[in-house]
Write a protein that holds these residues in place. Structure first.
Motif, short mmCIF file in Angstrom:
data_model
loop_
_atom_site.label_atom_id
_atom_site.label_comp_id
_atom_site.label_asym_id
_atom_site.label_seq_id
_atom_site.Cartn_x
_atom_site.Cartn_y
_atom_site.Cartn_z
N ASN A 118 43.79 20.98 -23.34
CA ASN A 118 44.29 19.78 -24.01
C ASN A 118 45.61 19.37 -23.37
OD1 ASN A 118 46.60 21.05 -25.31
ND2 ASN A 118 45.17 21.96 -26.78
N ASN A 119 46.18 18.29 -23.88
CA ASN A 119 47.47 17.81 -23.41
C ASN A 119 48.45 17.72 -24.57
OD1 ASN A 119 45.35 16.04 -21.47
ND2 ASN A 119 46.99 17.13 -20.43
N LEU A 120 48.66 18.87 -25.21
CA LEU A 120 49.59 19.00 -26.31
C LEU A 120 50.61 20.08 -25.98
CD1 LEU A 120 47.16 18.88 -29.37
CD2 LEU A 120 48.85 17.15 -28.77
N ASP A 128 51.80 19.18 -19.68
CA ASP A 128 51.56 18.93 -18.26
C ASP A 128 51.12 20.18 -17.51
OD1 ASP A 128 53.90 20.39 -18.25
OD2 ASP A 128 55.11 18.88 -17.21
N CYS A 129 50.83 21.27 -18.25
CA CYS A 129 50.30 22.52 -17.69
C CYS A 129 51.28 23.23 -16.75
CB CYS A 129 48.97 22.29 -16.96
SG CYS A 129 47.65 21.64 -17.99
N LEU A 130 52.56 22.90 -16.82
CA LEU A 130 53.54 23.48 -15.89
C LEU A 130 54.44 24.52 -16.55
CD1 LEU A 130 54.59 20.32 -13.84
CD2 LEU A 130 52.86 22.05 -13.30
N VAL A 314 60.98 5.33 -16.27
CA VAL A 314 60.61 6.44 -17.15
C VAL A 314 59.10 6.61 -17.14
CG1 VAL A 314 60.66 7.33 -19.52
CG2 VAL A 314 62.60 5.99 -18.63
N ALA A 315 58.64 7.84 -16.93
CA ALA A 315 57.21 8.15 -16.99
C ALA A 315 57.03 9.38 -17.86
CB ALA A 315 56.67 8.42 -15.59
N ALA A 316 56.18 9.28 -18.88
CA ALA A 316 55.99 10.36 -19.83
C ALA A 316 54.51 10.57 -20.11
CB ALA A 316 56.73 10.05 -21.13
N GLY A 317 54.10 11.81 -20.22
CA GLY A 317 52.72 12.15 -20.53
C GLY A 317 52.15 13.09 -19.50
N PRO A 318 50.87 13.48 -19.65
CA PRO A 318 49.93 13.07 -20.71
C PRO A 318 50.21 13.77 -22.04
CG PRO A 318 48.89 14.68 -19.28
CD PRO A 318 50.24 14.39 -18.68
N GLU A 319 49.79 13.13 -23.12
CA GLU A 319 49.99 13.64 -24.47
C GLU A 319 48.95 13.00 -25.37
OE1 GLU A 319 51.59 15.83 -27.58
OE2 GLU A 319 51.98 16.02 -25.45
N ASP A 320 48.59 13.67 -26.44
CA ASP A 320 47.67 13.11 -27.43
C ASP A 320 48.49 12.55 -28.59
OD1 ASP A 320 45.64 13.99 -25.82
OD2 ASP A 320 45.22 15.79 -27.00
#
Length: 480
Positions: A118-120, A128-130, A314-320
């Motif tokens: 998921n992206n939470l 972002d899996c980092l 500004v760039a933000a995400g991914p997110e649910d």
């Protein structure tokens, strides 16, 4: 549900367009074959960022044994899992038009340190899996409540700085309110908090939005069908910043102007007007409380965008994200937020030219529309094309709605969220009835009969959606 409001919006907010279907009678079926739609999805940002990823998609039907066709032409065709208009490797779609690993696919690959499907953030794997969100990894995971990780004055649990909270401002502190509470104006790291409030939120028109497919063309299937209804509600009944208060609260922001910062978090918090004067909410000096329902049991925000800023971009995400729009539950999967920050030289004052993009799952649009509601719409007394069926938002979204001079066009879901290929939907149609989904065919070829097939968890596709979004300076006084 406010039935009367929805009826009025259908009657006065919708553009005139022909419905999907034929006049051949109530037993006629029409099939949406989605094999030629672009569905390879990135995070929607209009420029490269750390959140770039792809949501699986293909042309529908069984995948086994189908060779790619015309790979690289930008059109998703039989046998292809993706087609971004080139045959380059390493850009999310391989030279053989097969999906490459992405954050949220449940498998750790590339520079990922985790991937939980998921992206939470805040669940053991950052959106972002980092980061694995563990204290001691050298990454300040603010979504879990960390205020430091590895700094000289950092507590062993990463939840506090030992000098913060003593009531004395000592460098590099910019504030010290004698506590280590966050979301009260002075953060748990003794830095002045930066908060914005959404001042605009409107569904972009068809042909506008973000490029989900990677082919250079904006995708917005949700707007193609329900755009007039949603925007009619936002413009006429739901004042953004008054009836709908969404706060974007920065955590871990090292640059208070939000101009250049390679890693911070924007918490998505439902707000409440603190002074009861909604006239100043969007003035830049509005004061708000945050709703405790926006936080989990340990006090961390339930929804937060992992973000970065460079040159005020500004760039933000991914997110649910869930958007509380009332009668239409808008849940955005794989969403991104982009825009330009503004400042007064010392702190951020807003975000302009913003876009909030994501995918609205079909499963959130299975709300039934009662007969008494439909009867309030001119021509809405036409029965569903299946005897005894209840018309749902999913039927309207996919099959369209035609009632006298009122109509919505209908649009198929265009994003595959479950990695088995896009689904195909059959519709019962007719001249004197409303189109109704009569069967669903899963991406793997499984067929389920009947209108209730939309409730089957195997049918997880969604609609690309893009909103314009802007924000102005706000002050968060605390939570309640």
């Amino acid at each position: 549900m406010n039935y009367r409001l929805l009826a009025l919006l259908l009657a006065f907010g919708c553009s005139s367009s022909s419905t999907v279907g034929t006049d051949a009678g109530p037993d006629t079926t029409i099939i949406f074959d989605l094999g030629n739609l672009d569905t390879n999805v990135s995070d929607g940002a209009p420029f490269p960022d750390a959140g770039d990823s792809a949501v699986p998609a293909d042309g529908g039907g069984p995948d086994v044994g189908r060779p790619p066709a015309n790979c690289g032409n930008g059109d998703l065709e039989g046998g292809e899992q993706c087609d971004d208009g080139n045959t380059d490797e390493g850009d999310g779609c391989s030279s053989a038009c097969e999906l490459e690993p992405f954050c949220g696919d449940g498998e750790v690959g590339g520079d990922e340190v985790c991937d939980d499907g998921n992206n939470l953030s805040g669940d053991g794997c950052r959106s972002d899996c980092l980061s694995n969100e563990r204290c001691g990894n050298g990454i300040r995971d603010v979504a879990t409540g960390e205020v430091c990780d590895g700094e000289p004055d950092c507590a062993d649990d990463c939840f506090s700085l030992l000098s913060c909270g003593d009531g004395t401002i000592t460098a590099p502190e910019t504030c010290d309110d004698s506590n280590t509470d966050a979301f009260d104006g002075c953060g748990a790291d003794c830095q002045e908090e930066q908060t914005l409030v959404l001042s605009e939120l409107a569904l972009l028109g068809e042909g506008e939005g973000c490029d989900f497919s990677g082919d250079g063309v904006p995708d917005n299937a949700f707007s193609a069908s329900l755009g007039p209804i949603v925007n009619g509600f936002l413009a006429g009944q739901l004042n953004v910043g008054v009836d709908l208060i969404v706060l974007l609260h920065a955590l871990g922001l090292d640059d208070p102007t939000m101009a250049d910062d390679d890693s911070f978090t924007l918490a998505w918090v439902i707000g409440e007007d603190a002074d009861g004067n909604d006239a100043n909410n969007l003035s830049g000096s509005g004061e708000f409380f945050g709703d405790l329902a926006s936080f989990d049991a340990v006090g961390a925000p339930s929804t937060s965008f992992q973000a970065a800023a460079s040159g005020m971009v500004v760039a933000a995400g991914p997110e649910d994200v869930n958007i509380p729009l009332g009668f239409i539950p808008v849940s955005l999967r794989q969403s991104s937020l982009t825009g330009m920050s503004t400042s007064d030289g010392t702190r951020v004052t807003g975000i302009t030219d913003g876009r909030l993009c994501g995918v609205v799952p079909l499963s959130t649009l299975t709300i039934g529309l009662p007969v008494d509601l439909l009867g309030m719409i001119p021509g809405g007394d036409q029965p569903p094309c299946i005897d005894g069926a209840t018309l749902t938002l999913a039927d309207i979204l996919i099959g369209g709605f035609g009632a006298g001079i009122i109509s919505t066009p209908g649009a198929p879901a265009d994003v595959d969220l479950d990695a088995d290929g896009l689904e195909v939907f059959e519709l019962a149609t007719g001249a004197e009835c409303q189109p109704v989904i009569s069967a669903c065919i899963d991406g793997d070829g499984t067929r389920v009969e009947g209108q209730d097939c939309i409730f089957d968890v195997r049918f997880a596709d969604g609609f690309s959606a893009g909103f314009s979004a802007e924000a102005v300076r706000a002050t968060l006084l605390g939570l309640r």
